[in-house]
Scaffold this active site. Structure first.
Site, PDB file in Angstrom:
ATOM      1  N   SER A  81       0.865  -1.187   0.000  1.00 47.05           N
ATOM      2  CA  SER A  81       0.000   0.000   0.000  1.00 47.05           C
ATOM      3  C   SER A  81       0.895   1.229   0.000  1.00 47.05           C
ATOM      4  CB  SER A  81      -0.879   0.015   1.253  1.00 47.05           C
ATOM      5  OG  SER A  81      -1.468   1.293   1.417  1.00 47.05           O
ATOM      6  N   TYR A 123      -1.187  -0.724  10.226  1.00 45.29           N
ATOM      7  CA  TYR A 123      -1.318  -1.001   8.785  1.00 45.29           C
ATOM      8  C   TYR A 123      -0.060  -0.533   8.032  1.00 45.29           C
ATOM      9  CZ  TYR A 123      -3.665  -1.149   4.204  1.00 45.29           C
ATOM     10  OH  TYR A 123      -4.017  -1.415   2.909  1.00 45.29           O
ATOM     11  N   LYS A 146       2.535  -2.885   5.919  1.00 43.69           N
ATOM     12  CA  LYS A 146       2.741  -2.736   4.471  1.00 43.69           C
ATOM     13  C   LYS A 146       4.198  -2.374   4.147  1.00 43.69           C
ATOM     14  CE  LYS A 146      -1.461  -3.757   3.173  1.00 43.69           C
ATOM     15  NZ  LYS A 146      -1.725  -4.986   2.394  1.00 43.69           N
TER      16      LYS A 146
HETATM   17  P1  NAP Z   1     -11.430  -6.355   1.169  1.00 36.95           P
HETATM   18  O1  NAP Z   1     -12.495  -5.904   0.231  1.00 36.95           O
HETATM   19  O2  NAP Z   1     -11.677  -6.228   2.635  1.00 36.95           O
HETATM   20  O3  NAP Z   1     -11.032  -7.867   0.806  1.00 36.95           O
HETATM   21  C1  NAP Z   1     -10.070  -8.566   1.551  1.00 36.95           C
HETATM   22  C2  NAP Z   1     -10.442 -10.036   1.572  1.00 36.95           C
HETATM   23  O4  NAP Z   1      -9.492 -10.730   2.397  1.00 36.95           O
HETATM   24  C3  NAP Z   1     -11.810 -10.285   2.206  1.00 36.95           C
HETATM   25  O5  NAP Z   1     -12.515 -11.272   1.503  1.00 36.95           O
HETATM   26  C4  NAP Z   1     -11.446 -10.753   3.621  1.00 36.95           C
HETATM   27  O6  NAP Z   1     -12.451 -11.537   4.228  1.00 36.95           O
HETATM   28  C5  NAP Z   1     -10.198 -11.559   3.320  1.00 36.95           C
HETATM   29  N1  NAP Z   1      -9.430 -11.839   4.540  1.00 36.95           N
HETATM   30  C6  NAP Z   1      -9.377 -11.091   5.679  1.00 36.95           C
HETATM   31  N2  NAP Z   1      -8.602 -11.705   6.583  1.00 36.95           N
HETATM   32  C7  NAP Z   1      -8.157 -12.861   6.029  1.00 36.95           C
HETATM   33  C8  NAP Z   1      -7.343 -13.929   6.482  1.00 36.95           C
HETATM   34  N3  NAP Z   1      -6.828 -13.943   7.732  1.00 36.95           N
HETATM   35  N4  NAP Z   1      -7.089 -14.961   5.654  1.00 36.95           N
HETATM   36  C9  NAP Z   1      -7.616 -14.965   4.409  1.00 36.95           C
HETATM   37  N5  NAP Z   1      -8.417 -14.012   3.918  1.00 36.95           N
HETATM   38  C10 NAP Z   1      -8.685 -12.950   4.724  1.00 36.95           C
HETATM   39  O7  NAP Z   1     -10.073  -5.556   0.901  1.00 36.95           O
HETATM   40  P2  NAP Z   1      -9.486  -4.914  -0.444  1.00 36.95           P
HETATM   41  O8  NAP Z   1      -9.744  -3.453  -0.422  1.00 36.95           O
HETATM   42  O9  NAP Z   1      -9.877  -5.717  -1.631  1.00 36.95           O
HETATM   43  O10 NAP Z   1      -7.919  -5.096  -0.148  1.00 36.95           O
HETATM   44  C11 NAP Z   1      -7.163  -6.163  -0.667  1.00 36.95           C
HETATM   45  C12 NAP Z   1      -5.692  -5.885  -0.398  1.00 36.95           C
HETATM   46  O11 NAP Z   1      -5.332  -4.631  -0.987  1.00 36.95           O
HETATM   47  C13 NAP Z   1      -5.355  -5.762   1.099  1.00 36.95           C
HETATM   48  O12 NAP Z   1      -4.080  -6.309   1.342  1.00 36.95           O
HETATM   49  C14 NAP Z   1      -5.316  -4.257   1.316  1.00 36.95           C
HETATM   50  O13 NAP Z   1      -4.518  -3.891   2.406  1.00 36.95           O
HETATM   51  C15 NAP Z   1      -4.731  -3.809   0.007  1.00 36.95           C
HETATM   52  N6  NAP Z   1      -4.987  -2.405  -0.304  1.00 36.95           N
HETATM   53  C16 NAP Z   1      -6.251  -1.950  -0.478  1.00 36.95           C
HETATM   54  C17 NAP Z   1      -6.452  -0.600  -0.766  1.00 36.95           C
HETATM   55  C18 NAP Z   1      -7.814  -0.020  -0.972  1.00 36.95           C
HETATM   56  O14 NAP Z   1      -7.908   1.210  -1.148  1.00 36.95           O
HETATM   57  N7  NAP Z   1      -8.879  -0.814  -0.994  1.00 36.95           N
HETATM   58  C19 NAP Z   1      -5.351   0.258  -0.863  1.00 36.95           C
HETATM   59  C20 NAP Z   1      -4.081  -0.253  -0.666  1.00 36.95           C
HETATM   60  C21 NAP Z   1      -3.901  -1.589  -0.405  1.00 36.95           C
HETATM   61  P3  NAP Z   1     -13.482 -10.785   5.261  1.00 36.95           P
HETATM   62  O15 NAP Z   1     -14.175  -9.709   4.451  1.00 36.95           O
HETATM   63  O16 NAP Z   1     -14.394 -11.879   5.704  1.00 36.95           O
HETATM   64  O17 NAP Z   1     -12.623 -10.195   6.353  1.00 36.95           O
END
Ligand code: NAP
Length: 247
Positions: free
Chosen positions: A141, A154, A158
């Site tokens: 991130s 966080y 990251k």
């Molecule tokens: P999201 O919509 O919350 O999806 C994350 C998925 O991972 C969910 O299905 C979640 O399940 C699952 N998960 C959580 N804990 C887990 C575990 N212990 N083992 C296996 N699966 C698990 O998040 P996203 O926005 O798509 O983010 C995906 C990645 O991108 C993350 O690493 C995040 O930090 C990174 N990221 C996102 C953004 C952003 O703006 N969205 C920006 C920078 C980086 P539950 O929903 O049941 O918890």
């Protein structure tokens, strides 16, 4: 069709960015393992991949549990015999200001984001080393580069992923395994949907391209890094943020 005959294991692929990575890779020919803590949603993603004509396997997986990851890997090898690509995407947030942040919030985020990436990399790289082939893409991130008030846990997780990416890239380079990271900015998913409207508007005004990113914007860069187009790139972190952070 950059991923014909390839098998990709994507963590946290039930929704959000991971789901779009899974669909993008499947659209380019890969068979997909959808690993997620939420099996019900993972099974829906499996159905969407099968609708694209690819094979898929939804597995209930908690990336903090090394034993369960190995159990999952046995199931993956039974079905697909190999793992060509690993995308460490599973991640969570538990925001709080430094002085209010409890051990539980710190530990949970470090465990899922950083230890989860370490666990899956360790388990899957054993297979990739034997294969003498592998592509690992870690989802970091921009917060791991610039920091953010309220996100000490966080940001540290990251930043750790970026350092882990460089170290594993160096360790595995001689085994024909590329390890890279993607650092997204603000991407519209369920993770960011919960943020206050005022904060979202403030962030939007800081994005030179004038819009939030989509999960597909991240998936496109992951596909590049996992493909032969990026075969001479390893240990790098590519920022996907509409120009918010320029280093
Ligand atoms: P999201 O919509 O919350 O999806 C994350 C998925 O991972 C969910 O299905 C979640 O399940 C699952 N998960 C959580 N804990 C887990 C575990 N212990 N083992 C296996 N699966 C698990 O998040 P996203 O926005 O798509 O983010 C995906 C990645 O991108 C993350 O690493 C995040 O930090 C990174 N990221 C996102 C953004 C952003 O703006 N969205 C920006 C920078 C980086 P539950 O929903 O049941 O918890």
């Amino acid at each position: 069709m950059r991923f014909e005959n390839k098998v990709a294991f994507i963590t946290g692929a039930a929704q959000g960015i991971g789901r779009d990575i899974a669909l993008k890779f499947a659209a380019e020919g890969a068979d997909i393992v959808v690993g997620d803590i939420n099996l019900q949603k993972a099974t829906q993603t499996q159905g969407e991949i099968e609708a694209l004509g690819r094979q898929a396997l939804a597995l209930e997986l908690d990336v903090t549990d090394y034993t369960k990851i190995n159990d999952a890997l046995n199931k993956i090898l039974d079905k697909f015999k190999k793992v060509d690509i690993l995308v460490n995407n599973a991640g969570i947030t538990k925001d709080n200001l430094m002085l209010r942040m409890g051990d539980a919030e710190w530990d949970a985020v470090l465990n899922v984001n950083l230890k989860g990436t370490f666990n899956c990399t360790k388990a899957v790289s054993r297979i990739m080393i034997k294969q003498r082939y592998g592509k690992i893409v870690n989802i970091a991130s921009i917060i791991g580069i610039i920091g953010n008030p309220g996100q000490a846990n966080y940001a540290a997780s990251k930043a750790g992923i970026i350092a882990l990416t460089k170290t594993t890239a160096k360790e595995f380079a001689s085994r024909n395994i590329n390890v890279n990271a993607v650092a997204p900015g603000f991407i519209q998913t369920e993770m960011t949907a919960k943020l206050p409207e005022e904060l979202k508007q403030k962030m939007l005004s800081a994005i030179p391209l004038g819009k939030f990113g989509s999960p597909l914007d991240v998936a496109n860069v992951c596909a590049f890094l996992a493909s032969e187009d990026a075969s001479y790139i390893t240990g790098q972190t590519i920022i996907v943020d509409g120009g918010m952070v320029m280093v």
